[in-house]
Structure formats: C-alpha cells, structure tokens
Write an enzyme that holds these catalytic residues in place. Structure first.
Site, PDB file in Angstrom:
ATOM      1  N   TYR A   1      48.430  56.508  48.614  1.00 25.37           N
ATOM      2  CA  TYR A   1      48.427  55.529  47.514  1.00 25.37           C
ATOM      3  C   TYR A   1      49.841  55.266  47.008  1.00 25.37           C
ATOM      4  O   TYR A   1      50.240  54.107  46.810  1.00 25.37           O
ATOM      5  CB  TYR A   1      47.543  56.064  46.389  1.00 25.37           C
ATOM      6  CG  TYR A   1      47.415  55.173  45.196  1.00 25.37           C
ATOM      7  CD1 TYR A   1      46.656  54.003  45.236  1.00 25.37           C
ATOM      8  CD2 TYR A   1      48.023  55.513  43.985  1.00 25.37           C
ATOM      9  CE1 TYR A   1      46.516  53.197  44.119  1.00 25.37           C
ATOM     10  CE2 TYR A   1      47.891  54.713  42.865  1.00 25.37           C
ATOM     11  CZ  TYR A   1      47.130  53.563  42.942  1.00 25.37           C
ATOM     12  OH  TYR A   1      46.998  52.763  41.830  1.00 25.37           O
TER      13      TYR A   1
ATOM     14  N   LYS B   1      51.839  51.682  47.186  1.00 28.31           N
ATOM     15  CA  LYS B   1      52.299  50.995  45.979  1.00 28.31           C
ATOM     16  C   LYS B   1      53.822  50.851  45.945  1.00 28.31           C
ATOM     17  O   LYS B   1      54.352  49.849  45.436  1.00 28.31           O
ATOM     18  CB  LYS B   1      51.807  51.733  44.726  1.00 28.31           C
ATOM     19  CG  LYS B   1      50.298  51.673  44.533  1.00 28.31           C
ATOM     20  CD  LYS B   1      49.779  50.249  44.457  1.00 28.31           C
ATOM     21  CE  LYS B   1      48.328  50.182  44.029  1.00 28.31           C
ATOM     22  NZ  LYS B   1      47.804  48.789  43.996  1.00 28.31           N
TER      23      LYS B   1
ATOM     24  N   ASP C   1      35.047  40.694  46.318  1.00 23.89           N
ATOM     25  CA  ASP C   1      34.601  42.087  46.272  1.00 23.89           C
ATOM     26  C   ASP C   1      33.866  42.370  47.576  1.00 23.89           C
ATOM     27  O   ASP C   1      33.504  41.443  48.312  1.00 23.89           O
ATOM     28  CB  ASP C   1      33.688  42.334  45.070  1.00 23.89           C
ATOM     29  CG  ASP C   1      33.642  43.805  44.660  1.00 23.89           C
ATOM     30  OD1 ASP C   1      34.435  44.203  43.792  1.00 23.89           O
ATOM     31  OD2 ASP C   1      32.841  44.564  45.247  1.00 23.89           O
TER      32      ASP C   1
ATOM     33  N   ASN D   1      44.747  42.685  44.009  1.00 28.28           N
ATOM     34  CA  ASN D   1      44.326  43.818  43.186  1.00 28.28           C
ATOM     35  C   ASN D   1      43.486  44.844  43.937  1.00 28.28           C
ATOM     36  O   ASN D   1      43.405  45.997  43.513  1.00 28.28           O
ATOM     37  CB  ASN D   1      43.530  43.286  41.989  1.00 28.28           C
ATOM     38  CG  ASN D   1      42.881  44.396  41.195  1.00 28.28           C
ATOM     39  OD1 ASN D   1      43.527  45.094  40.431  1.00 28.28           O
ATOM     40  ND2 ASN D   1      41.573  44.582  41.391  1.00 28.28           N
TER      41      ASN D   1
ATOM     42  N   THR E   1      40.175  53.194  33.411  1.00 30.38           N
ATOM     43  CA  THR E   1      39.332  52.748  34.514  1.00 30.38           C
ATOM     44  C   THR E   1      38.679  53.968  35.158  1.00 30.38           C
ATOM     45  O   THR E   1      38.909  55.111  34.742  1.00 30.38           O
ATOM     46  CB  THR E   1      40.168  52.017  35.580  1.00 30.38           C
ATOM     47  OG1 THR E   1      41.089  52.956  36.166  1.00 30.38           O
ATOM     48  CG2 THR E   1      40.942  50.859  34.976  1.00 30.38           C
TER      49      THR E   1
END
Length: 305
Positions: free
Chosen positions: A158, A162, A39, A92, A192
């Site tokens: 994005y 992806k 992180d 991720n 989320t």
C-alpha cells in the site's frame, strides 16, 4: 469568495460506492457535475447512484474492477456516452492486504499494486487521451495516503503504491501542462473502515457512528474527521478556482488542510576528488547524517483522561 460551480462537467470516480469515494461523488454532483459511480458491487453502486439522485444530482453506475486498460476505457466511454464528455477523474479505488515483509505473498503485493497503482495509471491514461481530444483541459485527482508519504508498518504494498501515485501526479502535471489538464494527489484522513482498525482511533470512530461529534484534538490536531470533511477538496480542484494548482500533494481531514512537501535534499557534504567508504563513515555522524529523517505515520496524540 468564489463560487464553485461544476455545471456541465462530467466526472468519473473509481471506488465510489461507499466511504471516501462516495463522499467525493456526492460532492461533485452537489456542485453540478454529472458522475459515473464505479464499484465492483452492483448493488452498492446502484445504491450510491440512487442516493446522489435523491440529493438532486445526476449519476450512473459502471460496475467493473479497475486495473486493466479495458476497465479504464469502459469508465471513460460511459462518461462520454451518458454525458458527452469527461472533465474530471478521481482515482479512489483501493484495497488492503496488510502483512509484514516476510509474510507478504506475491498475491498480496500484486493485488494492491494493481488496484491502486496500475489502476491509477490506466484510468489516468484513458482520461488524458479523452481530455486532450476535447481540447478544453481537465482535472485528474489521484488519491494518495500518509502511508505513501512516510511509510507505514505492515503496508509494503500500500505504501509503495501510494508513493508511486504521488510521483505520478508530479510527472503528469508536467506532461499535461500544455493541454491545461491539472494533476494533483490528495492525502485524505478520515473515519473509514480502514482507520477504525487503528486502536487509538477506534473508540472515537465508534462514538461517531452513534452520533457523537469528534473532539477538536482529532479534528484540528490530527486532521481526522469524516469522509464528508475530505470531500470539499475534490470539487475545488476540479473548478476554475484551482486551474493554477497542479503537481501538488494536498492533505485534508477534519478541520485541517495541508500541503505536503516534495522530497528534497536537506543536507550536503563534499570531499575533494570524491568519497571513500572510510571518509563517509567518518563524516556521516557530523554532516549529512547529523539529523536522520523519521519514518512512519506519527502516532495520534490522545489527551490523557
């Protein structure tokens, strides 16, 4: 039913301090894998490691923003230094900078492509080098999105990243096949911080925070659940039970698991000697253009009260 046991394996999960990444890290550790938690926030990463340890797992933190080759090397090296090897990589880490095309800046575009697409490339490259050296195979799990499969309004950066990740999974599955390294993209859908901004989902995500279960029409019909609902797919793909699965895009969420199709030609027409612009205009409505493909993520089907 086979037992999923990852004892003795070492994994790196990028962006695993919270949300889906944390769920993946917990799921891997629960099956016996040792995990490098990554992180950009040291306190968040250390708390994630603590939560894994309290659950009986083994984890260490590596605080670094992904994207560069140096960051990727640090993550792989940490796994090798701590656990002696690397068997599983889960890419991720991600950010959002949503804007429509005419308002998106170069910085908005580059930041998202760096964190999603470039970081997937650099981390996968470093992991593949190590796994090939070990000579015992391995697993790359690349995290995709429905936006990358179908596009999504306001997400040029994005969706492009992806979509690229799905293409890389297919390409690398061929390149790494001889060394028994499997490469798959997963397409998770979960409650989320990203999805709670979707108006149709917002009240259900809020209810979930208050301890209320998600209704069946979401869990089954929309394949929408918690991060933990998505997590089981990662240990499965990292296990011996999935050694024959590679180059696939696998969706998961709620009670639903899916296999996404790869792009393919669906209709064809022919003209002797080749096509003219006029011939295309004449033939399009009744031949290849008779059933145009839809775009965008379908809106959730919320039952009427």
């Amino acid at each position: 039913m086979p037992t999923i046991d990852l004892t003795g394996k070492a994994a790196v999960v990028t962006g695993s301090g919270r949300g889906l990444g944390l769920a993946y890290a917990h799921a891997l550790a629960a099956r016996g894998a040792s995990v490098v938690v990554n992180d950009i926030d040291e306190a968040v990463a250390e708390q994630a490691v603590k939560s894994i340890a309290e659950a009986g797992g083994t984890a260490v933190a590596e605080v670094v923003p992904v994207g560069s080759a140096e960051a990727a090397d640090r993550l792989v090296s940490r796994a090798v230094e701590e656990f002696g090897r690397l068997d599983v990589l889960v890419t991720n880490a991600g950010i959002l900078r949503d804007k429509v095309l005419w308002k998106m800046t170069d910085e908005d575009f580059d930041a998202v492509l760096t964190t999603h697409l470039r970081a997937t490339f650099t981390c996968a490259r470093a992991a593949a080098v190590r796994m090939r050296e070990q000579g015992e195979g391995g697993t790359l799990v690349l995290v995709g999105s429905p936006a990358g499969q179908r596009g999504n309004f306001g997400q040029t950066n994005y969706a492009a990243a992806k979509a690229g990740i799905a293409a890389m999974a297919r390409t690398w599955s061929m390149e790494l096949a001889r060394t028994d390294i499997t490469v798959n993209a997963i397409v998770p859908v979960a409650a989320t911080a990203m999805t709670e901004t979707i108006p149709a989902f917002a009240p259900y995500v809020e209810a979930l925070k208050n301890g209320e279960p998600l209704p069946d029409f979401l869990r089954k019909g929309e394949g929408f659940g918690t991060p933990e609902d998505c997590a089981a797919l990662v240990p499965f793909l990292a296990s011996d039970a999935a050694r024959g699965i590679t180059g696939q895009c696998v969706g998961i969420g709620g009670d639903k698991v899916t296999l996404w199709s790869h792009p393919q030609e669906i209709r064809a027409a022919y003209a002797d000697g080749g096509w003219t612009s006029e011939a295309l205009a004449d033939a399009w409505p009744t031949s290849v253009g008779a059933e145009p493909q839809t775009v965008g993520i379908p809106a959730p089907r919320i039952p009427e009260a």
